[in-house]
Design a protein around this motif. Structure first.
Motif, mmCIF file in Angstrom:
data_model
loop_
_atom_site.group_PDB
_atom_site.id
_atom_site.type_symbol
_atom_site.label_atom_id
_atom_site.label_comp_id
_atom_site.label_asym_id
_atom_site.label_seq_id
_atom_site.Cartn_x
_atom_site.Cartn_y
_atom_site.Cartn_z
ATOM 1 N N PRO A 232 0.823 -1.220 0.000
ATOM 2 C CA PRO A 232 0.000 0.000 0.000
ATOM 3 C C PRO A 232 0.854 1.266 0.000
ATOM 4 C CG PRO A 232 -0.823 -1.574 1.607
ATOM 5 C CD PRO A 232 0.499 -2.103 1.131
ATOM 6 N N GLY A 233 0.614 2.130 -0.967
ATOM 7 C CA GLY A 233 1.251 3.435 -0.998
ATOM 8 C C GLY A 233 2.643 3.508 -1.569
ATOM 9 N N LYS A 234 3.286 2.365 -1.847
ATOM 10 C CA LYS A 234 4.691 2.424 -2.264
ATOM 11 C C LYS A 234 4.864 3.161 -3.584
ATOM 12 C CE LYS A 234 8.943 -0.176 -2.921
ATOM 13 N NZ LYS A 234 9.340 0.659 -4.089
ATOM 14 N N ALA A 235 4.080 2.792 -4.585
ATOM 15 C CA ALA A 235 4.219 3.451 -5.885
ATOM 16 C C ALA A 235 3.873 4.934 -5.778
ATOM 17 C CB ALA A 235 3.326 2.766 -6.916
ATOM 18 N N ASP A 236 2.860 5.263 -4.989
ATOM 19 C CA ASP A 236 2.455 6.654 -4.801
ATOM 20 C C ASP A 236 3.589 7.460 -4.147
ATOM 21 O OD1 ASP A 236 -0.838 6.221 -5.000
ATOM 22 O OD2 ASP A 236 0.233 4.580 -4.041
ATOM 23 N N PHE A 237 4.137 6.889 -3.070
ATOM 24 C CA PHE A 237 5.188 7.592 -2.353
ATOM 25 C C PHE A 237 6.435 7.733 -3.223
ATOM 26 C CE2 PHE A 237 8.822 7.646 0.659
ATOM 27 C CZ PHE A 237 8.521 8.850 1.278
ATOM 28 N N ASP A 238 6.802 6.680 -3.927
ATOM 29 C CA ASP A 238 7.975 6.749 -4.805
ATOM 30 C C ASP A 238 7.810 7.847 -5.853
ATOM 31 O OD1 ASP A 238 9.119 4.682 -3.407
ATOM 32 O OD2 ASP A 238 8.772 3.156 -4.952
ATOM 33 N N ALA A 239 6.598 7.987 -6.386
ATOM 34 C CA ALA A 239 6.340 9.037 -7.381
ATOM 35 C C ALA A 239 6.534 10.421 -6.776
ATOM 36 C CB ALA A 239 4.926 8.897 -7.937
ATOM 37 N N MET A 240 6.079 10.605 -5.552
ATOM 38 C CA MET A 240 6.244 11.890 -4.883
ATOM 39 C C MET A 240 7.717 12.190 -4.595
ATOM 40 S SD MET A 240 3.270 13.299 -4.671
ATOM 41 C CE MET A 240 3.065 12.555 -6.292
ATOM 42 N N VAL A 241 8.476 11.165 -4.233
ATOM 43 C CA VAL A 241 9.909 11.358 -3.976
ATOM 44 C C VAL A 241 10.625 11.780 -5.258
ATOM 45 C CG1 VAL A 241 12.067 10.234 -3.263
ATOM 46 C CG2 VAL A 241 9.946 9.786 -2.005
ATOM 47 N N ARG A 242 10.225 11.222 -6.388
ATOM 48 C CA ARG A 242 10.824 11.641 -7.658
ATOM 49 C C ARG A 242 10.551 13.121 -7.923
ATOM 50 N NH1 ARG A 242 8.910 6.459 -9.208
ATOM 51 N NH2 ARG A 242 7.087 7.337 -10.294
ATOM 52 N N LEU A 243 9.360 13.580 -7.577
ATOM 53 C CA LEU A 243 9.052 14.996 -7.746
ATOM 54 C C LEU A 243 9.895 15.861 -6.813
ATOM 55 C CD1 LEU A 243 5.140 14.995 -8.082
ATOM 56 C CD2 LEU A 243 6.847 15.241 -9.900
ATOM 57 N N VAL A 244 10.053 15.416 -5.575
ATOM 58 C CA VAL A 244 10.882 16.146 -4.620
ATOM 59 C C VAL A 244 12.317 16.252 -5.130
ATOM 60 C CG1 VAL A 244 11.986 15.961 -2.350
ATOM 61 C CG2 VAL A 244 9.515 15.726 -2.549
ATOM 62 N N ASP A 245 12.824 15.170 -5.691
ATOM 63 C CA ASP A 245 14.206 15.169 -6.179
ATOM 64 C C ASP A 245 14.430 16.196 -7.285
ATOM 65 O OD1 ASP A 245 15.578 13.454 -4.541
ATOM 66 O OD2 ASP A 245 15.202 11.667 -5.754
ATOM 67 N N ARG A 246 13.385 16.543 -8.012
ATOM 68 C CA ARG A 246 13.522 17.564 -9.049
ATOM 69 C C ARG A 246 13.698 18.955 -8.444
ATOM 70 N NH1 ARG A 246 8.530 15.854 -13.088
ATOM 71 N NH2 ARG A 246 9.117 13.648 -13.337
ATOM 72 N N ILE A 247 13.256 19.089 -7.193
ATOM 73 C CA ILE A 247 13.328 20.375 -6.498
ATOM 74 C C ILE A 247 14.610 20.494 -5.686
ATOM 75 C CG2 ILE A 247 12.187 21.876 -4.797
ATOM 76 C CD1 ILE A 247 9.557 20.359 -5.505
ATOM 77 N N ASP A 248 14.912 19.466 -4.891
ATOM 78 C CA ASP A 248 16.019 19.533 -3.944
ATOM 79 C C ASP A 248 16.334 18.133 -3.450
ATOM 80 O OD1 ASP A 248 17.865 20.109 -1.977
ATOM 81 O OD2 ASP A 248 16.499 21.294 -0.731
ATOM 82 N N LYS A 249 17.576 17.707 -3.596
ATOM 83 C CA LYS A 249 17.975 16.377 -3.149
ATOM 84 C C LYS A 249 18.724 16.398 -1.823
ATOM 85 C CE LYS A 249 18.292 14.326 -7.777
ATOM 86 N NZ LYS A 249 19.145 13.561 -8.736
ATOM 87 N N SER A 250 18.743 17.524 -1.150
ATOM 88 C CA SER A 250 19.535 17.638 0.090
ATOM 89 C C SER A 250 19.005 16.763 1.213
ATOM 90 C CB SER A 250 19.612 19.082 0.547
ATOM 91 O OG SER A 250 18.337 19.579 0.914
ATOM 92 N N TRP A 251 17.751 16.289 1.101
ATOM 93 C CA TRP A 251 17.188 15.411 2.137
ATOM 94 C C TRP A 251 17.985 14.124 2.257
ATOM 95 C CZ3 TRP A 251 15.695 10.591 0.493
ATOM 96 C CH2 TRP A 251 15.440 10.436 -0.871
ATOM 97 N N ARG A 252 18.702 13.751 1.190
ATOM 98 C CA ARG A 252 19.455 12.496 1.183
ATOM 99 C C ARG A 252 20.693 12.557 2.087
ATOM 100 N NH1 ARG A 252 18.114 9.007 -2.943
ATOM 101 N NH2 ARG A 252 16.602 9.789 -4.461
ATOM 102 N N ASP A 253 21.163 13.749 2.420
ATOM 103 C CA ASP A 253 22.419 13.902 3.181
ATOM 104 C C ASP A 253 22.262 13.505 4.641
ATOM 105 O OD1 ASP A 253 23.481 14.914 0.845
ATOM 106 O OD2 ASP A 253 23.128 17.009 1.435
#
Length: 253
Positions: A232-253
């Motif tokens: 439940p929710g994995k594909a949805d959440f993964d899609a949102m993370v891809r959108l976030v990565d287009r804005i800012d990837k600093s969350w990965r640090d």
């Protein structure tokens, strides 16, 4: 993060993955407009560590949360790392009681969105007037407002009122959801938020048409037929993370 840094910090690979997933979730919430200054909380259990969970550093905006600055605490609120940031007492009090007593509450989310607070503040709460609301009819708990959640004794009533549900409207307060995984909790929050938004829009237009109990039951029965592999929710959440990565990837640090 390099393996050497992991070893130096004492963070396992499993914990680092959990940190990155939770940090990404904070950025997704911010992208979706669910931030509330420096307040509100999403917590996630640390894999393989009984009673340990991660929470946002009190004082940072959701857009500033990173994997490395999340605070690791135990079920009693003691810090388990050398993070310089404090923990919001309201966040700890509310989340710890569920993490302590509910083995399936792996991830817990609480927000003060406008729609969530508005629907939680009216008689009748969420009504069966739209597609997403039908997901929650009969599956949603309620807890009366008792003031800011900093007193441990309120935890007993939270657990009692939640019962066997895993989504709750805190009356006059907002949304609380939990899941066996972070993506599961995310999709619950997203759907409940949408249900509340649509209810507000509908009520502004006049008397809403309520959906019958029989149709609600069919809807809930058939929801599994539109799910995709991954949980439940994995594909949805993964899609949102891809959108976030287009804005800012600093969350990965």
């Amino acid at each position: 993060m390099a393996t050497a840094i992991l070893e130096k910090s004492g963070i396992s690979e499993a914990e680092w993955e959990a940190r990155q997933q939770l940090a990404a979730c904070y950025r997704v919430f911010d992208m979706l407009g669910w931030s509330e200054m420096i307040y509100n909380h999403i917590t996630l259990k640390v894999p393989g560590e009984d009673g340990a969970f991660l929470i946002n550093p009190f004082g940072l905006h959701f857009s500033e949360v990173k994997a490395s600055n999340l605070v690791k605490i135990d079920i009693d609120g003691n810090k388990l790392d050398d993070n310089p940031y404090p923990v919001n007492q309201a966040g700890f009090t509310q989340h710890s009681v569920f993490h302590r007593h509910l083995s399936d509450a792996h991830c817990i989310m609480h927000t003060h969105t406008t729609a969530g607070m508005a629907v939680s503040s009216v008689e009748g709460g969420l009504r069966p007037t739209n597609f997403y609301a039908c997901n929650f009819i009969g599956q949603l708990a309620y807890h009366d407002f008792e003031g800011v959640t900093v007193r441990s004794e309120e935890g007993e009533r939270l657990i009692e009122h939640l019962g066997d549900k895993r989504a709750m409207l805190l009356r006059n307060h907002g949304i609380l959801v939990m899941g066996r995984t972070l993506p599961e909790a995310f999709i619950k929050h997203w759907a409940l938020q949408r249900a509340c938004e649509i209810q507000i829009a509908t009520m502004s237009m006049g008397a809403p048409v309520e959906i019958s109990d029989e149709v609600v039951a069919v809807h809930q029965r058939d929801l599994s037929k539109v799910s995709i592999p991954g949980g439940p929710g994995k594909a949805d959440f993964d899609a949102m993370v891809r959108l976030v990565d287009r804005i800012d990837k600093s969350w990965r640090d």
